[in-house]
Write a protein that holds these residues in place. Sequence first.
Motif, PDB file in Angstrom:
ATOM      1  N   ASN A  69       0.825  -1.220   0.000  1.00 19.33           N
ATOM      2  CA  ASN A  69       0.000   0.000   0.000  1.00 19.33           C
ATOM      3  C   ASN A  69       0.860   1.273   0.000  1.00 19.33           C
ATOM      4  O   ASN A  69       0.809   2.089   0.897  1.00 19.33           O
ATOM      5  N   ILE A  70       1.669   1.366  -1.023  1.00 18.35           N
ATOM      6  CA  ILE A  70       2.575   2.515  -1.105  1.00 18.35           C
ATOM      7  C   ILE A  70       1.995   3.555  -2.046  1.00 18.35           C
ATOM      8  O   ILE A  70       1.474   3.222  -3.116  1.00 18.35           O
ATOM      9  N   PHE A  71       2.012   4.789  -1.619  1.00 12.98           N
ATOM     10  CA  PHE A  71       1.643   5.853  -2.559  1.00 12.98           C
ATOM     11  C   PHE A  71       2.657   6.983  -2.523  1.00 12.98           C
ATOM     12  O   PHE A  71       3.078   7.486  -3.539  1.00 12.98           O
ATOM     13  N   ALA A  72       3.091   7.367  -1.289  1.00 13.55           N
ATOM     14  CA  ALA A  72       4.091   8.430  -1.204  1.00 13.55           C
ATOM     15  C   ALA A  72       5.457   7.783  -0.957  1.00 13.55           C
ATOM     16  O   ALA A  72       5.571   6.830  -0.186  1.00 13.55           O
ATOM     17  N   VAL A  73       6.430   8.248  -1.649  1.00  9.00           N
ATOM     18  CA  VAL A  73       7.793   7.740  -1.453  1.00  9.00           C
ATOM     19  C   VAL A  73       8.743   8.924  -1.249  1.00  9.00           C
ATOM     20  O   VAL A  73       8.438  10.031  -1.713  1.00  9.00           O
TER      21      VAL A  73
END
Lengths: 104, 572
Positions: A69-73
């Motif tokens: 559940n990655i969106f911001a890196v």
Amino acid sequence: MSTEGSSLQDWGIAADEKFSLRLFVAGASSISIRAISNLQSILDEHLKDRYELEIIDIHQQPLLVKEENIFAVPLLIKKLPSPIKRLVGDMSDKAKVLKGLGLE
Amino acid sequence: MAKKKATAKAADNLTFLKTPTGINGLDEITLGGFPKGRPTLICGAAGCGKTLFSLEFLVKGVEEFNEPGVFIAFEEKADELALNVTSLGFDLKKLQDEKKLRIDYIHIDKSEIEETGEYDLQGLFIRLGYAIDSIGAKRVVLDTIENLFSGLTNEGILRAELRRLFQFLKDKGVTAIITGESGEKTLTRQGLEEYVSDCVILLDHRVVNQISTRRLRIIKYRGSLHGTNEYPFLIDEDGISVLPVTSLKLDKPVSAEIINSGIPSLDKMFPTGGFYKGSSILTSGTAGTGKTSIAVSFADAACKRGEKCLYFAFEESPAQIIRNMKSIDLNLQKHVDKGLLKFYASRPTMYGLEMHLVAIHKAIQKFKPNVVVLDPITNLITIGSFSEVKSMLVRMIDFLQENQITVMFTALTLSTVINDQTDDGVSSLVDSWLCIKDIEMNGERNRGLYVMKARGMQHSNQIREFVITNKGLSLVDVYLGPDGILTGSARETQMLMEETGQVLHRNALGRKDREVLRKRKLLEAKIESLKTEFESAEEELNKIYIEDEIKRGVLNKTRQQMTDLRSGNKDI
């Protein structure tokens, strides 16, 4: 903050507990590089030899992006010790990183 | 594929390409759909149907246009979404299994996240890009991207990233829907309209007088014509239906075909023998004047001609109407069984006016009737203001005329004040208007029917008495008496009196004839006796004359003899 061992005890973390960390970055962008070096220096300072850090380039692992559940890196996920914590950003705010890792 | 690309490219330079949404009615308002390859913003308050709207866009895209879609959910999990729309007949799981649809749930929980400096949303980009590429998606929904703002605090970064995201979507060539919740002063809380400037659609869910109506409005559609009104829409078991309420032109086909009303004596009031096909007829009158009976006769006549009739009942249940109409010798059940007649009954208060319109619209499109009856339209006023009802009727008539459907409305007039109001408004809309008035006289209430107007037709200017019998309906000529028109038993009395008069008159005439005959006989007898008298008198006169003649002969003879004697020249 004299020696790392005593500090860990002070923070209520068992000395033998290992930190399992995953850092997700998007390619070799400047922000990725910054995040890696900032994190490395914090970890080296506070958790020397007590952590496992996996650095993952999400461009190479698109399936993991959904799974985790990655969106911001950049995103640092602290899997262990629990609770799971997610840290977003280039790790330049040291106080927040420590807070996120439970090393406050 | 290559050819398709080439044509698309060529057309891109010349015309504005659109992606049909497949949502009932929406493509008509947008004149073809959403801008192809660009993001469209759908905004509105909580619970106004944004998610459903965008999901239907994807599902129809797969089902009708074979365009796979990606749904990025920030609010609901994939299975929750699937569950929520099964009632609409959307099988999201099946579409996902067929690799026509991808739902990606992005969970954002502020308590889990610690912001430690600068970041970007490359993760979202990769996720989105992967989802699009893995199924070759042409349609994308982000529902609702504003949730990012609740999880992440650095607005500067988010805004820059959103700008990049919309550019990314454009570069991918997908037609996207971005949903956003209404803000206090802006269309969306985070001002998404700033980024999505091609097409903005506002959904609205209003409750007026405890009745809710969903509406849709296109706020902006750059580079394209579009309907600018607020269009009501309905969410039901078939998904969303938007009603393109008013067509922009007055160019409906007209017919010179005549259809009968089911009441022969009413048809006789028009030299044409009935109403024009595709026209609208209003039957107005006070309570209990037989409006429904006229409407049902009209429906019955249509069914007898073998046409289909859709009867919208806002007052009585179908069973009630069928039972009641048996009393005037109309068997509606027969038509219902044959499938020619269909009732659509609903309480006006069930939903808002616009919703009724949408529902009526849908029912008509489904059943495709030749004749429609709305009984009564005035009940709708309970759920909307007069002007709203009027505008609804305009749209309704508009739609019906376009489809060459003849419609009969019934309207209840309460008092003269309201009567005038309603009549004024509706008058300009309908083609023909039958007015039923109560005529109170001699302790009776009778019904008088007249044709208030009939566009393009001559019609009788007389008030006829409208009688309802167990044989059906009919119109009787109204009798004019010294005090005005006579109806009911007064008319009967007058008729009886006239009949008596005629008998008496006939009698009188007979007596006179006999008198004449007698007089003639008398005279003739007199003439006969005079004739005899004359004959005897004539004979008498003749007798003297002959006697005279004889006398003269004899005299002459004797005179000759005398003369001879005197002269002596003859021997005696």
